[in-house]
Write an enzyme that holds these catalytic residues in place. Structure first.
Site, PDB file in Angstrom:
ATOM      1  N   GLU A 295       0.826  -1.211   0.000  1.00 13.38           N
ATOM      2  CA  GLU A 295       0.000   0.000   0.000  1.00 13.38           C
ATOM      3  C   GLU A 295       0.858   1.258   0.000  1.00 13.38           C
ATOM      4  O   GLU A 295       0.670   2.150  -0.829  1.00 13.38           O
ATOM      5  CB  GLU A 295      -0.915   0.006   1.235  1.00 13.38           C
ATOM      6  CG  GLU A 295      -1.768   1.250   1.352  1.00 13.38           C
ATOM      7  CD  GLU A 295      -2.764   1.375   0.205  1.00 13.38           C
ATOM      8  OE1 GLU A 295      -3.670   0.541   0.147  1.00 13.38           O
ATOM      9  OE2 GLU A 295      -2.630   2.286  -0.615  1.00 13.38           O
ATOM     10  N   ASP A 299       1.268   3.938  -3.080  1.00 13.38           N
ATOM     11  CA  ASP A 299       0.853   5.334  -2.913  1.00 13.38           C
ATOM     12  C   ASP A 299       1.997   6.292  -3.242  1.00 13.38           C
ATOM     13  O   ASP A 299       1.790   7.334  -3.864  1.00 13.38           O
ATOM     14  CB  ASP A 299       0.369   5.582  -1.481  1.00 13.38           C
ATOM     15  CG  ASP A 299      -0.862   4.767  -1.119  1.00 13.38           C
ATOM     16  OD1 ASP A 299      -1.471   4.170  -2.028  1.00 13.38           O
ATOM     17  OD2 ASP A 299      -1.221   4.719   0.083  1.00 13.38           O
ATOM     18  N   SER A 494      -6.907   1.796  -4.414  1.00 16.08           N
ATOM     19  CA  SER A 494      -5.701   2.356  -3.813  1.00 16.08           C
ATOM     20  C   SER A 494      -4.770   2.902  -4.875  1.00 16.08           C
ATOM     21  O   SER A 494      -3.955   3.775  -4.597  1.00 16.08           O
ATOM     22  CB  SER A 494      -4.937   1.274  -3.042  1.00 16.08           C
ATOM     23  OG  SER A 494      -5.492   1.090  -1.794  1.00 16.08           O
ATOM     24  N   ILE A 536     -17.488   6.488 -18.545  1.00 14.99           N
ATOM     25  CA  ILE A 536     -17.333   5.027 -18.550  1.00 14.99           C
ATOM     26  C   ILE A 536     -18.733   4.434 -18.566  1.00 14.99           C
ATOM     27  O   ILE A 536     -19.542   4.734 -17.682  1.00 14.99           O
ATOM     28  CB  ILE A 536     -16.556   4.547 -17.307  1.00 14.99           C
ATOM     29  CG1 ILE A 536     -15.216   5.277 -17.165  1.00 14.99           C
ATOM     30  CG2 ILE A 536     -16.346   3.026 -17.349  1.00 14.99           C
ATOM     31  CD1 ILE A 536     -14.271   5.122 -18.342  1.00 14.99           C
TER      32      ILE A 536
END
Ligand SMILES: *[C@@H]1O[C@H](CO)[C@@H](O)[C@H](O)[C@H]1NC(C)=O
Ligand SMILES: *[C@@H]1O[C@H](CO)[C@@H](O)[C@H](O)[C@H]1NC(C)=O
Ligand SMILES: *[C@@H]1O[C@H](CO)[C@@H](O)[C@H](O)[C@H]1NC(C)=O
Ligand SMILES: *[C@@H]1O[C@H](CO)[C@@H](O)[C@H](O)[C@H]1NC(C)=O
Ligand SMILES: *[C@@H]1O[C@H](CO)[C@@H](O)[C@H](O)[C@H]1NC(C)=O
Ligand SMILES: *[C@@H]1O[C@H](CO)[C@@H](O)[C@H](O)[C@H]1NC(C)=O
Ligand SMILES: *[C@@H]1O[C@H](CO)[C@@H](O)[C@H](O)[C@H]1NC(C)=O
Ligand SMILES: *[C@@H]1O[C@H](CO)[C@@H](O)[C@H](O)[C@H]1NC(C)=O
Ligand SMILES: *[C@@H]1O[C@H](CO)[C@@H](O)[C@H](O)[C@H]1NC(C)=O
Ligand SMILES: *[C@@H]1O[C@H](CO)[C@@H](O)[C@H](O)[C@H]1NC(C)=O
Length: 579
Positions: A295, A299, A494, A536
């Site tokens: 994670e 990031d 994320s 989308i």
């Protein structure tokens, strides 16, 4: 994967907003006050079970959230600086201006402190960034008496962590107009925070091309995103323009992985480009084999690696939180307290909205509002489990489970897409409607038509009056990172959050170059400029045994307004791209 805290210790905050008139003490004998239930939950949150009585001697650290002087005024001021075309657009508030709205009155401070001192609580700490909390510690026995309740132990069924909470608490009737929330009491959010990533290691070589490489259909690299969304590779020039990337629950970002990532995926920029680290709540940023977390690496790599030249700060929040919510509130109060906060915060953490009380959710959301008023854009991944849950696929639920903070109207929630030509909404992309926060006016023209077209197919499963999310979307599947030295693929919103946050930061750089303020609270701007986005129109987000929502023409609760085009974002911000 989260952790619960039984005995949080005091964070020494040195900004003292008020000196408490505690002298009221012993002139009169304490009187038994008339109590009334302040917050109550009807059920134990679904990931928790009772685990017996709480240890009466266990010392808990409490925070009483006092009512702010003028949250409504702050909200008005926020929209005044955030709605395009408003005369004050971009004239963000100073720390003091925000504090004047957010802080509690001296009367509230002293009335509540007096009640606490009647119970011989002596360590009352009135210092907080916004001046609207009182902190103190008390053993469970005293807390039971103070709040006219019985605290219990609860265990988190996935993690086995034990936490002390209650299902209801009371406060004196005569103080109800001073107190917004007492924490930790009925909020359980803390143990279920998780980053939204999953990964498998694999390796293959990425071809580079002027057009979008077909391999981007199933492997996402910075180059793919630059081509797909038109993200420039030219370095930003304004060092005052920054991105903050919070890291929670001991997820550490690795310098060596960033270096390898840049060497491999951004050979056009110096591979010693790095990030700064700030810590709070005893946070650390340990380096070394197996110290990294996918994670945190994701990031950092998709901010430093995409927002070329924008200074990025990793804000590592330790486990010594004062908010009993894994640092969710601490980190925004930390940023709010800065003279010049970073203009963008990108945070890829979420938990079930139902786990925390509406009053605590509101308080955290109000703090996001305060940061927005300071000119900070708050970007969050929407969640990774379709409509069923914030984090874990769930097919047995009936009601959809919106995560927090997606429902807070003052943050920008980013859903996920996959493939190119066309981009399709990713199945994991969490989206839906808050049960706590009503739909903000800026969403009406977009969300109402969606609801009309949907009809009553999911009657009873979600709250149609709630704030809809996500707001926008970006690629979320098969995103390449370097983790512990290895190429790894990540699936999760994320990834989507940092990608979008990087684009906002690059626009802010251009605005700063032109002497203009940053975009700040983004949503009124985004919903005024749907032309920024590629709509989308296919894909769905299953959960609770349903196919979930469909991506449709216009806004939908899986891909929001769509995926951004940088040139259009820039143009909407009033910068003509002559390059
Ligand atoms: C707020 O900032 C001041 C300095 O500007 C610092 O002394 C104080 O510790 C900060 N408070 C918090 C809660 O971070
Ligand atoms: C104040 O009152 C409490 C009992 O309510 C008592 O224990 C304490 O000694 C008193 N303090 C002083 C300074 O009189
Ligand atoms: C990500 O999702 C894709 C498409 O569903 C799947 O093929 C891939 O195995 C997933 N990757 C990981 C790391 O779970
Ligand atoms: C992209 O991949 C999907 C499957 O993940 C496939 O259905 C689609 O045809 C591919 N598109 C292109 C342009 O290759
Ligand atoms: C990166 O390396 C270059 C030379 O290779 C050097 O001039 C520059 O100062 C370095 N930057 C950092 C942040 O270390
Ligand atoms: C916080 O983390 C440190 C390091 O892992 C650990 O030693 C400490 O016990 C933790 N404290 C709490 C209260 O969880
Ligand atoms: C799925 O949701 C139901 C209903 O909310 C809950 O009882 C169950 O524990 C959840 N299952 C998982 C695996 O989270
Ligand atoms: C639906 O959402 C609104 C806020 O939009 C809230 O006031 C209401 O309590 C919610 N209803 C349910 C049943 O959760
Ligand atoms: C990285 O790859 C090496 C070589 O394949 C392997 O030995 C190591 O276990 C991998 N590390 C991780 C964290 O996957
Ligand atoms: C999604 O689209 C399918 C196919 O058109 C349709 O059958 C279904 O009812 C739609 N579901 C929702 C929730 O709109």
């Amino acid at each position: 994967m989260g952790q619960s805290r039984l005995l949080p210790s005091l964070l020494l905050v040195t900004f003292v907003a008020y000196v408490l008139p505690l002298a009221a003490g012993n002139d009169s004998l304490p009187q038994r006050r008339s109590m009334a239930i302040h917050e109550k939950r009807t059920n134990i949150p679904r990931h928790y079970a009772r685990a017996g009585d709480a240890d009466l001697d266990a010392v808990m650290k409490f925070r009483i959230g006092l009512k702010s002087r003028d949250v409504t005024g702050l909200e008005k001021a926020l929209y005044d600086v955030s709605v395009p075309g408003s005369p004050n657009y971009g004239q963000h508030l100073t720390a003091n201006e925000v504090r004047n709205y957010m802080s509690a009155s001296a009367e509230s401070m002293s009335a509540v402190a007096e009640w606490l001192s009647e119970h011989e609580i002596t360590d009352i700490d009135p210092s907080s960034t916004a001046g609207n909390w009182l902190s103190f510690s008390a053993p469970v026995s005293k807390a039971n008496e103070l709040f006219d309740t019985t605290f219990h132990s609860f265990v988190h069924k996935r993690t086995n962590e034990v936490t002390i909470r209650t299902l209801e608490y009371s406060i004196p009737r005569d103080l109800a107009h001073h107190i917004a929330v007492v924490h930790p009491t009925v909020s359980f959010g803390t143990s279920s925070v998780r980053s939204s990533v999953s990964s498998i290691a694999r390796s293959d070589v990425q071809a580079r091309d002027e057009t979008i490489d077909p391999s981007c259909n199933n492997t996402i690299t910075p180059k793919c995103l630059q081509d797909l969304y038109g993200i420039p590779t030219t370095p930003a020039t304004q060092s005052s323009n920054q991105i903050a990337v919070p890291g929670l629950i001991d997820f550490f970002a690795q310098f060596s992985d960033l270096k390898s990532f840049l060497e491999e995926f951004r050979p056009d920029i110096p591979s010693n480009t790095t990030f700064a680290v700030e810590t709070l709540d005893e946070g650390r940023n340990l380096q070394g084999p197996d110290k990294g977390a996918t994670e945190a690496n994701l990031d950092i790599q998709y901010t430093v690696g995409l927002a070329t030249g924008v200074p990025v700060t990793f804000v590592s929040v330790g486990n010594d939180t004062t908010d009993g919510a894994l640092g969710f509130l601490d980190v925004v109060e930390y940023l709010l307290n800065k003279t010049s906060p970073p203009q963008v915060m990108s945070m890829s953490y979420a938990f079930d909205e139902a786990n925390i009380s509406p009053a605590l959710a509101q308080r955290i959301c109000d703090t996001y509002m305060a940061l927005g008023a300071r000119g900070v854009t708050l970007v969050f991944g929407s969640g990774d489990a379709g409509v069923g849950d914030a984090l874990f696929q769930n097919d047995t639920c009936f009601e959809f489970n919106p995560p927090f903070p997606g429902g807070c109207p003052f943050i920008t929630s980013v859903g996920g897409t996959t493939n190119i030509n066309p981009e399709v909404a990713a199945q994991l992309s969490t989206g839906g409607f808050s049960n706590v926060f009503p739909r903000p006016a800026y969403q009406d023209p977009f969300v109402l038509p969606y609801l009309d077209a949907l009809g009553n197919i999911y009657e009873g499963r979600f709250n149609a009056s709630g704030r809809g999310y996500p707001d926008v979307a970006a690629q979320a599947l098969n995103v390449k990172i370097i983790n512990n030295g290895n190429e790894t693929f990540i699936n999760g919103t994320s990834a989507s959050g940092p990608i979008f946050a990087s684009m906002v930061a690059l626009v802010n750089d251009r605005l700063a170059q032109a002497g203009k303020p940053p975009l700040g609270f983004l949503n009124p701007f985004l919903y005024s400029h749907p032309e920024i986005f590629t709509d989308i129109t296919s894909g769905n987000n299953p959960g609770c045994g349903t196919p979930g929502f469909n991506a449709t023409e216009g806004w939908d609760p899986i891909s929001g307004l769509g995926t951004p085009q940088f040139a259009k974002l820039l143009a909407a911000a009033g910068i003509s791209d002559e390059a």
